[in-house]
Motif scaffolding. Structure first.
Motif, PDB file in Angstrom:
ATOM      1  N   GLU A  95      -2.173  -4.363   1.198  1.00  0.00           N
ATOM      2  CA  GLU A  95      -3.069  -4.694  -0.158  1.00  0.00           C
ATOM      3  C   GLU A  95      -2.584  -3.434  -1.137  1.00  0.00           C
ATOM      4  OE1 GLU A  95      -7.323  -4.396   0.632  1.00  0.00           O
ATOM      5  OE2 GLU A  95      -6.928  -5.069   2.844  1.00  0.00           O
ATOM      6  N   TRP A  96      -2.511  -3.813  -2.430  1.00  0.00           N
ATOM      7  CA  TRP A  96      -2.001  -2.914  -3.346  1.00  0.00           C
ATOM      8  C   TRP A  96      -3.151  -2.556  -4.318  1.00  0.00           C
ATOM      9  CZ3 TRP A  96       1.084  -6.236  -0.971  1.00  0.00           C
ATOM     10  CH2 TRP A  96       2.441  -6.163  -0.810  1.00  0.00           C
ATOM     11  N   TYR A  97      -3.283  -1.231  -4.381  1.00  0.00           N
ATOM     12  CA  TYR A  97      -4.359  -0.461  -5.155  1.00  0.00           C
ATOM     13  C   TYR A  97      -3.922   0.538  -6.311  1.00  0.00           C
ATOM     14  CZ  TYR A  97      -8.078  -2.023  -1.866  1.00  0.00           C
ATOM     15  OH  TYR A  97      -9.135  -2.792  -1.074  1.00  0.00           O
ATOM     16  N   LYS A  98      -4.658   0.634  -7.276  1.00  0.00           N
ATOM     17  CA  LYS A  98      -4.460   1.582  -8.431  1.00  0.00           C
ATOM     18  C   LYS A  98      -5.655   2.242  -8.938  1.00  0.00           C
ATOM     19  CE  LYS A  98      -2.222   1.796 -12.903  1.00  0.00           C
ATOM     20  NZ  LYS A  98      -1.883   0.797 -14.124  1.00  0.00           N
ATOM     21  N   HIS A  99      -5.810   3.290  -8.571  1.00  0.00           N
ATOM     22  CA  HIS A  99      -6.996   4.353  -8.941  1.00  0.00           C
ATOM     23  C   HIS A  99      -8.345   3.467  -8.038  1.00  0.00           C
ATOM     24  CE1 HIS A  99      -4.412   6.947 -11.190  1.00  0.00           C
ATOM     25  NE2 HIS A  99      -4.115   5.615 -11.959  1.00  0.00           N
ATOM     26  N   PHE A 110      -2.732  -9.006  -2.369  1.00  0.00           N
ATOM     27  CA  PHE A 110      -3.576  -8.869  -0.814  1.00  0.00           C
ATOM     28  C   PHE A 110      -2.599  -9.935  -0.154  1.00  0.00           C
ATOM     29  CE2 PHE A 110      -5.953 -11.177   2.292  1.00  0.00           C
ATOM     30  CZ  PHE A 110      -6.564  -9.880   2.679  1.00  0.00           C
ATOM     31  N   GLU A 111      -2.029  -9.481   0.711  1.00  0.00           N
ATOM     32  CA  GLU A 111      -1.313 -10.211   1.828  1.00  0.00           C
ATOM     33  C   GLU A 111      -1.602 -10.274   3.226  1.00  0.00           C
ATOM     34  OE1 GLU A 111       2.786  -9.379   1.503  1.00  0.00           O
ATOM     35  OE2 GLU A 111       2.848  -9.731  -0.722  1.00  0.00           O
ATOM     36  N   ARG A 112      -2.116 -11.081   3.841  1.00  0.00           N
ATOM     37  CA  ARG A 112      -2.510 -11.332   5.212  1.00  0.00           C
ATOM     38  C   ARG A 112      -2.188 -12.427   6.077  1.00  0.00           C
ATOM     39  NH1 ARG A 112      -6.872 -13.106   8.107  1.00  0.00           N
ATOM     40  NH2 ARG A 112      -8.027 -13.788   6.200  1.00  0.00           N
ATOM     41  N   MET A 113      -1.659 -12.389   7.407  1.00  0.00           N
ATOM     42  CA  MET A 113      -1.473 -13.367   8.141  1.00  0.00           C
ATOM     43  C   MET A 113      -2.721 -14.010   8.834  1.00  0.00           C
ATOM     44  SD  MET A 113       1.688 -13.767  11.031  1.00  0.00           S
ATOM     45  CE  MET A 113       2.741 -13.424   9.769  1.00  0.00           C
ATOM     46  N   ILE A 119       0.501 -17.034   5.959  1.00  0.00           N
ATOM     47  CA  ILE A 119       0.217 -15.744   4.904  1.00  0.00           C
ATOM     48  C   ILE A 119      -0.961 -16.270   4.019  1.00  0.00           C
ATOM     49  CG2 ILE A 119       1.352 -13.895   3.494  1.00  0.00           C
ATOM     50  CD1 ILE A 119       3.803 -14.174   5.198  1.00  0.00           C
ATOM     51  N   ILE A 120      -1.948 -15.322   3.741  1.00  0.00           N
ATOM     52  CA  ILE A 120      -2.696 -15.654   2.677  1.00  0.00           C
ATOM     53  C   ILE A 120      -2.665 -14.638   1.671  1.00  0.00           C
ATOM     54  CG2 ILE A 120      -5.130 -15.554   2.317  1.00  0.00           C
ATOM     55  CD1 ILE A 120      -5.780 -16.432   5.435  1.00  0.00           C
ATOM     56  N   TYR A 121      -2.723 -15.192   0.472  1.00  0.00           N
ATOM     57  CA  TYR A 121      -2.488 -14.151  -0.700  1.00  0.00           C
ATOM     58  C   TYR A 121      -3.675 -14.240  -1.558  1.00  0.00           C
ATOM     59  CZ  TYR A 121       2.455 -14.948   0.466  1.00  0.00           C
ATOM     60  OH  TYR A 121       3.772 -15.252   1.152  1.00  0.00           O
ATOM     61  N   GLY A 122      -3.835 -13.007  -1.920  1.00  0.00           N
ATOM     62  CA  GLY A 122      -4.903 -13.047  -3.194  1.00  0.00           C
ATOM     63  C   GLY A 122      -4.324 -12.154  -4.385  1.00  0.00           C
ATOM     64  N   TRP A 123      -4.708 -12.508  -5.445  1.00  0.00           N
ATOM     65  CA  TRP A 123      -4.216 -11.772  -6.673  1.00  0.00           C
ATOM     66  C   TRP A 123      -5.323 -11.213  -7.614  1.00  0.00           C
ATOM     67  CZ3 TRP A 123      -2.685 -16.489  -4.715  1.00  0.00           C
ATOM     68  CH2 TRP A 123      -1.453 -16.386  -4.522  1.00  0.00           C
ATOM     69  N   TRP A 124      -4.952  -9.781  -7.605  1.00  0.00           N
ATOM     70  CA  TRP A 124      -6.062  -8.776  -8.335  1.00  0.00           C
ATOM     71  C   TRP A 124      -5.387  -8.254  -9.649  1.00  0.00           C
ATOM     72  CZ3 TRP A 124      -7.212 -10.262  -3.531  1.00  0.00           C
ATOM     73  CH2 TRP A 124      -8.553 -10.298  -3.134  1.00  0.00           C
ATOM     74  N   ILE A 125      -6.094  -7.965 -10.649  1.00  0.00           N
ATOM     75  CA  ILE A 125      -5.431  -6.881 -11.800  1.00  0.00           C
ATOM     76  C   ILE A 125      -6.573  -6.202 -12.179  1.00  0.00           C
ATOM     77  CG2 ILE A 125      -4.658  -6.936 -14.069  1.00  0.00           C
ATOM     78  CD1 ILE A 125      -3.685  -9.716 -13.559  1.00  0.00           C
ATOM     79  N   GLU A 132      -4.103 -17.929  -8.297  1.00  0.00           N
ATOM     80  CA  GLU A 132      -2.414 -17.687  -8.501  1.00  0.00           C
ATOM     81  C   GLU A 132      -2.216 -18.280 -10.026  1.00  0.00           C
ATOM     82  OE1 GLU A 132       1.869 -18.816  -6.666  1.00  0.00           O
ATOM     83  OE2 GLU A 132       0.039 -19.750  -5.978  1.00  0.00           O
ATOM     84  N   GLU A 133      -2.917 -19.516 -10.340  1.00  0.00           N
ATOM     85  CA  GLU A 133      -2.517 -20.004 -11.699  1.00  0.00           C
ATOM     86  C   GLU A 133      -3.036 -19.195 -12.964  1.00  0.00           C
ATOM     87  OE1 GLU A 133      -3.318 -24.144 -14.294  1.00  0.00           O
ATOM     88  OE2 GLU A 133      -4.121 -23.812 -12.394  1.00  0.00           O
ATOM     89  N   GLU A 134      -4.198 -18.354 -12.481  1.00  0.00           N
ATOM     90  CA  GLU A 134      -4.696 -17.644 -13.644  1.00  0.00           C
ATOM     91  C   GLU A 134      -3.906 -16.347 -13.848  1.00  0.00           C
ATOM     92  OE1 GLU A 134      -9.454 -18.423 -13.396  1.00  0.00           O
ATOM     93  OE2 GLU A 134      -8.491 -16.948 -11.785  1.00  0.00           O
TER      94      GLU A 134
END
Length: 163
Positions: A95-99, A110-113, A119-125, A132-134
């Motif tokens: 999991e990638w985090y910033k502050h 987010f990447e989890r098997m 592999i399940i992916y999740g996109w956050w900003i 994924e499209e957004e």
């Protein structure tokens, strides 16, 4: 007196039993770290005594919590944070985090098997979840905006020279 002696020994035996069952971590003061018998190690910063003060997990340019054979957590000033890699980096997921917020601009945050091996992916900003499209649309708009701003700056600088 005999009852006190028996009670004292019972407490002593019970304490010894629980000490081995729930081992006390080793606390080092410089740098402030806690090491557990299973090998987990944590780095902290804070004020006052460790138990009563304000302490947070923190380590610069390295993980603040290491779980041997499992993974590591990166904390900066008490928040999950890592530049250039996942702040939670385990064998099973990343999991990638910033502050303190899930965030990644160069791929899924987010990447989890799953149990089927997929592999399940999740996109956050900045802590907001996207499909994924957004996510890809956001990046495309950001890229266009950057190109437009660069073009406008070039034109603006040429106009200033002519005047």
């Amino acid at each position: 007196i005999l009852n006190h002696f028996i009670m004292f020994n019972f407490v002593k035996i019970a304490k010894s039993f629980f000490d081995t069952l729930y081992s006390q971590p080793k606390i080092d003061k410089d740098p402030p770290t806690i090491t557990y018998e299973n090998g987990r190690k944590e780095w902290w910063i804070g004020e006052g005594t460790f138990k009563e003060g304000e302490w947070i997990r923190h380590r610069e340019n390295a993980p603040a919590v290491i779980y041997p054979g499992v993974g590591e957590d990166w904390f900066y000033q008490g928040q999950l944070h890592r530049d250039g890699g996942p702040a939670i980096d385990y064998v099973t997921h990343k999991e990638w985090y910033k502050h303190g917020k899930r965030h990644r601009l160069d791929g899924p945050a987010f990447e989890r098997m799953n149990d089927k091996g997929n592999i399940i992916y999740g996109w956050w900003i900045e802590g907001i979840q996207y499909t994924e499209e957004e996510f890809n649309n956001y990046l495309e708009k950001k890229k266009l905006k950057k190109s437009l701003n660069e073009e406008l700056n070039i034109r603006d600088s040429k106009l200033k020279v002519k005047i």
